[in-house]
Write an enzyme that holds these catalytic residues in place. Structure first.
Site, short mmCIF file in Angstrom:
data_model
loop_
_atom_site.label_atom_id
_atom_site.label_comp_id
_atom_site.label_asym_id
_atom_site.label_seq_id
_atom_site.Cartn_x
_atom_site.Cartn_y
_atom_site.Cartn_z
N HIS A 20 -0.09 -0.59 1.64
CA HIS A 20 1.36 -0.50 1.47
C HIS A 20 1.66 0.65 0.52
O HIS A 20 0.74 1.39 0.10
CB HIS A 20 1.94 -1.85 1.01
CG HIS A 20 1.42 -2.37 -0.29
ND1 HIS A 20 1.64 -1.75 -1.50
CD2 HIS A 20 0.68 -3.48 -0.59
CE1 HIS A 20 1.08 -2.44 -2.47
NE2 HIS A 20 0.47 -3.50 -1.95
N HIS A 23 -0.60 1.27 -2.57
CA HIS A 23 -1.92 1.88 -2.32
C HIS A 23 -1.76 3.36 -1.96
O HIS A 23 -2.54 4.21 -2.39
CB HIS A 23 -2.64 1.17 -1.17
CG HIS A 23 -2.72 -0.32 -1.34
ND1 HIS A 23 -2.17 -1.18 -0.42
CD2 HIS A 23 -3.25 -1.08 -2.32
CE1 HIS A 23 -2.38 -2.42 -0.84
NE2 HIS A 23 -3.02 -2.38 -1.98
N CYS A 128 -9.15 -17.02 -11.85
CA CYS A 128 -8.13 -16.66 -10.86
C CYS A 128 -8.86 -16.05 -9.69
O CYS A 128 -9.52 -15.01 -9.84
CB CYS A 128 -7.11 -15.66 -11.42
SG CYS A 128 -6.10 -14.96 -10.08
N CYS A 131 -7.73 -12.40 -8.82
CA CYS A 131 -8.30 -11.35 -9.69
C CYS A 131 -9.82 -11.36 -9.60
O CYS A 131 -10.46 -10.40 -9.99
CB CYS A 131 -7.99 -11.59 -11.17
SG CYS A 131 -6.28 -11.55 -11.60
N CYS A 146 -2.29 -17.52 -13.76
CA CYS A 146 -2.82 -16.18 -13.90
C CYS A 146 -1.72 -15.22 -14.36
O CYS A 146 -0.64 -15.18 -13.76
CB CYS A 146 -3.40 -15.70 -12.58
SG CYS A 146 -3.69 -13.94 -12.57
N HIS A 149 -1.06 -12.67 -11.28
CA HIS A 149 -0.56 -13.18 -10.00
C HIS A 149 0.43 -14.33 -10.12
O HIS A 149 0.99 -14.76 -9.13
CB HIS A 149 -1.74 -13.62 -9.12
CG HIS A 149 -2.60 -12.47 -8.71
ND1 HIS A 149 -3.71 -12.08 -9.42
CD2 HIS A 149 -2.49 -11.60 -7.68
CE1 HIS A 149 -4.26 -11.03 -8.85
NE2 HIS A 149 -3.54 -10.71 -7.80
N LYS A 302 6.33 -6.70 -8.97
CA LYS A 302 5.31 -5.79 -8.46
C LYS A 302 5.19 -5.98 -6.95
O LYS A 302 5.12 -7.10 -6.46
CB LYS A 302 3.97 -6.11 -9.11
CG LYS A 302 2.86 -5.19 -8.61
CD LYS A 302 1.48 -5.63 -9.04
CE LYS A 302 0.46 -4.73 -8.39
NZ LYS A 302 -0.81 -5.36 -8.14
N LYS A 305 1.05 -8.16 -1.77
CA LYS A 305 0.99 -9.05 -0.62
C LYS A 305 1.31 -10.49 -1.03
O LYS A 305 2.03 -11.20 -0.34
CB LYS A 305 -0.41 -9.00 0.01
CG LYS A 305 -0.46 -9.74 1.32
CD LYS A 305 -1.78 -9.52 2.02
CE LYS A 305 -2.74 -10.65 1.68
NZ LYS A 305 -3.65 -10.94 2.79
N1 MSP Z 1 -10.39 -3.53 -5.35
C1 MSP Z 1 -9.72 -3.50 -6.60
C2 MSP Z 1 -9.98 -2.20 -7.32
C3 MSP Z 1 -11.42 -1.89 -7.52
S1 MSP Z 1 -11.64 -0.34 -8.26
C4 MSP Z 1 -13.23 -0.28 -8.69
C5 MSP Z 1 -8.22 -3.64 -6.36
N2 MSP Z 1 -7.79 -3.34 -5.14
S2 MSP Z 1 -6.27 -3.41 -4.60
O1 MSP Z 1 -6.32 -3.24 -3.18
O2 MSP Z 1 -5.63 -4.57 -5.12
O3 MSP Z 1 -5.59 -2.11 -5.08
C6 MSP Z 1 -5.40 -1.85 -6.37
C7 MSP Z 1 -4.68 -0.56 -6.59
O4 MSP Z 1 -3.66 -0.28 -5.62
C8 MSP Z 1 -3.95 -0.67 -7.88
O5 MSP Z 1 -4.78 -0.47 -8.99
C9 MSP Z 1 -2.96 0.43 -7.72
O6 MSP Z 1 -3.62 1.65 -7.91
C10 MSP Z 1 -2.55 0.27 -6.26
N3 MSP Z 1 -1.41 -0.63 -6.14
C11 MSP Z 1 -1.36 -1.82 -5.49
N4 MSP Z 1 -0.09 -2.34 -5.62
C12 MSP Z 1 0.67 -1.49 -6.33
C13 MSP Z 1 2.03 -1.42 -6.69
N5 MSP Z 1 2.90 -2.35 -6.40
N6 MSP Z 1 2.44 -0.31 -7.34
C14 MSP Z 1 1.62 0.74 -7.62
N7 MSP Z 1 0.35 0.69 -7.29
C15 MSP Z 1 -0.19 -0.44 -6.77
O7 MSP Z 1 -7.52 -3.98 -7.29
#
Ligand code: MSP
Length: 647
Positions: A20, A23, A128, A131, A146, A149, A302, A305
């Site tokens: 999304h 990411h 959690c 996390c 958590c 979350h 935030k 999902k």
């Molecule tokens: N897999 C772990 C990270 C491991 S790194 C060794 C993880 N993955 S995640 O799919 O949840 O993606 C995390 C990253 O996506 C966040 O750290 C951020 O960079 C980005 N984002 C996910 N949602 C976000 C927002 N709502 N806003 C901005 N960035 C966000 O955590």
């Protein structure tokens, strides 16, 4: 002086969700930074990838009735598609399920073991599962929810391998003190330092309840804790622990090198406490900087999902192109802080900054050249106000980029565009042409200065909007190629060269029509069905009501009658990314074998309901025929893939 290597990484993304805007943001930021350093001709490497192990992935795959690796493959292919669309220039894409990664993780663990930092003990605590982390009572508050979350945590207890994180409390604090650039922005450094000062407890780095992971060396039945597994990607992708560690040496071990992890603030602790401690234990260099950006919020929460408020990039990209979204994300969020995502804000920036400021400047200057000379001017001016303005703009742009202050860097380019416009207005080239003719040397000088200014803006914009930058180059008679270091220097405009007439870069959009869906381009391109003439007007709904219903195509994978019911059929449907169970009242009209393989339309955002004790997650659309309203399924042509939006 030898240029310093620059290594930059995104977080690796979980494969239990499709990408999304959040990411995409992290990836686009990292891409922009990698492009910027390449523009400066520094040895640059950009890594991204996916985090594919752990309980959440295991669970998501089980819910969909597929193997975890099949789920990972699907999501990875989606990432690859999107990266292509957004021109993400990563040099590598690591998947934690790859053999090269596992080898590297085993090597890190072997080194931690050798350092005497691992031991076995019973592990208990509030966990959690989203996390995949334990929290202390203090962090959770009385409700034990958590903090990330806002979901209940569970009390977990198992025999695990532990890592002596406590031993690294002082070394970490010393590192923060000696390297204030280790955590950016500064507020995050303060936050982490105070967390570490509170004292660190040892952490468990093996799991016996989870099966989907890297087997923990020497501990059968245990897999490696997913965060140790995931964080290691940053060096395993460089070939750490492999027969050819040359990239690792170049990008991780060079004392002059910069190694930057770009992350969202949600995963700061893992990157600034756990990861450096693991590396210290393994005797390896640390990253030079961990840059934590804020969150994209929607409705003040935030975007995620689990909250269910995500914006996927597809629609905006289909309508406005990838560069418009790249621009918006980089311009709108003050890097490091949270920002709100809304269609209104997007449209406002699109029209004001892209269609008007950038698009109009490009087309105005290009038209003046074309009308006057049928191409670019025949000579380059080497002494003018635009040139002076550029050296200032370039300095500001570069200083901002070094600070990862993307909005500021873009503002510098926009100020420069305003200066170019001001110069054109003041010089009045149309008057010169009228008075002195198109052969006038002064006319050539004025327009060459303006055109060169526009070309230079395109070079500075290349890290942000690569396709737009190439289009501007092309407009001014250059090849539609990527910018290089030389592109930032004054004088790159070709002389006496034909200029192709290209369509407007960012055609203006009527914001009101777009936002109400009237221009036929919003998600629900089709206007709502017109009410029958006789219907009282109160029956009619606005497009916003219709938009609440999410419809998608689905393939029926399995069908069986619900026991003791004449009407109900239990269906398993494939929605492209997800499989679901839906109960439909069609058993009197259809036999199971008539249903399997059929493509239908499903309402996907209905609240789950139980029908005769069977859970239904959605509703299949059918026409209701005759007095009795017998259902007739609305068939979807076989060439429409499952998961296509119906609107
Ligand atoms: N897999 C772990 C990270 C491991 S790194 C060794 C993880 N993955 S995640 O799919 O949840 O993606 C995390 C990253 O996506 C966040 O750290 C951020 O960079 C980005 N984002 C996910 N949602 C976000 C927002 N709502 N806003 C901005 N960035 C966000 O955590």
């Amino acid at each position: 002086m030898k240029p310093k290597p620059f290594y930059v990484t995104t977080p690796i993304y979980y494969v239990n969700d499709l990408p999304h805007i959040g990411h995409i943001y992290s990836t686009v930021v990292t891409d922009t930074m990698a492009r910027y350093h390449r523009l400066l001709q520094e040895p640059t490497r950009f890594l991204t990838g996916t985090d594919e192990h752990g309980q959440n992935i295991e669970k998501a795959a089980a819910e969909q009735g597929i193997a975890p690796i099949a789920l990972a493959d699907r999501v990875v292919s989606r990432y690859h598609d999107l990266y292509k669309t957004f021109e993400i220039s990563n040099d590598d894409f690591i998947r934690t399920t790859e053999a090269r990664h596992r080898r590297g993780v085993e090597e890190i663990i072997a080194r931690m073991e050798k350092a005497g930092d691992l031991y076995v003990a019973r592990h208990e605590g509030w966990y959690c599962s989203s996390c995949e982390a334990f929290y202390t009572e203090k962090e959770l508050g009385p409700e034990k929810r958590c903090p990330v979350h806002d979901r209940p945590t569970t009390w977990e207890s198992e025999e695990n391998v532990f890592f002596r994180l406590s031993k690294y409390t002082q070394p970490l604090l010393a590192h923060y003190g000696a390297h204030p650039e280790f955590i950016r922005p500064e507020t995050r450094l303060a936050e982490m330092a105070s967390f570490v000062k509170g004292g660190l407890s040892d952490i468990s780095i093996s799991r016996s309840k989870v099966k989907w992971g890297i087997p923990f060396p020497g501990h059968p039945g245990h897999v490696v804790y997913v965060w140790l597994d995931a964080l290691s990607n940053y060096i395993t992708a460089l070939g750490f622990g492999s027969p050819d560690p040359s990239l690792y040496r170049r990008f991780w071990e060079d004392p002059e090198g910069r190694r930057v992890h770009l992350i969202g603030k949600d995963i700061l602790r893992f990157h600034t406490v756990f990861w450096p401690a693991f590396l210290m234990s393994a005797g390896l260099p640390l990253p030079t900087t961990v840059w934590a950006h804020g969150w994209w919020l929607r409705d003040e929460k935030k975007m995620s999902k689990s909250v269910g408020n995500v914006v996927r990039p597809d629609e905006l990209v289909a309508r406005f192109g990838p560069d418009a979204l790249r621009y918006f994300l980089l311009r709108e969020m003050a890097f490091g802080q949270d920002a709100r995502f809304s269609d209104e804000a997007f449209l406002a920036r699109y029209n004001a900054d892209l269609a008007n400021d950038l698009g109009n400047t490009v087309s105005r200057v290009a038209a003046l050249c074309r009308q006057s000379f049928g191409g670019t001017p025949r000579e380059m001016s080497a002494d003018n106000e635009v040139m002076t303005a550029w050296s200032e703009a370039r300095r500001e742009w570069q200083a901002a980029m070094e600070d990862w202050a993307f909005a500021r860097a873009l503002e510098a380019v926009w100020r420069f565009l305003t200066q170019i416009n001001g110069y054109v207005v003041a010089q009045e080239p149309w008057k010169i042409r009228k008075k002195e003719g198109a052969d006038s040397a002064r006319l050539h000088r004025v327009l060459s200065a303006a055109a060169e200014g526009v070309r230079l803006s395109a070079a500075a914009l290349w890290p942000f909007m690569p396709a737009t930058s190439r289009r501007i180059f092309e407009t001014f008679g250059l090849p539609a190629a990527d910018a290089t270091g030389a592109s930032l220097e004054w004088g790159g405009l070709p002389v006496s060269t034909p200029m192709p007439e290209l369509p407007a870069l960012f055609p203006r959009v009527d914001a009101a029509d777009y936002l109400t869906g009237k221009d036929g381009t919003m998600s629900d391109a089709t206007p709502p069905p017109a009410a029958p003439a006789a219907a009282p007007p109160d029956d009619r709904i606005g497009i916003e009501d219709f938009q609440k219903v999410r419809l998608a195509t689905a393939k029926i994978l399995a069908a069986e009658r619900v026991p003791k019911s004449n009407k109900l059929m239990r269906l398993q449907v494939d929605l492209g990314f997800e499989q679901r169970q839906v109960v439909a009242g069609i058993a009197a009209q259809y036999a199971p074998e008539q249903l399997v393989g059929r493509n239908v339309v499903v309402v996907t955002n209905l609240k789950p309901a139980k029908l005769m004790g069977v859970e239904s997650n959605g509703m299949v659309l059918a026409a209701s025929v005759g007095e009795a309203g017998a259902p007739v399924l609305l068939d979807v042509p076989a060439d429409v893939p499952p998961g296509s939006k119906v609107k």
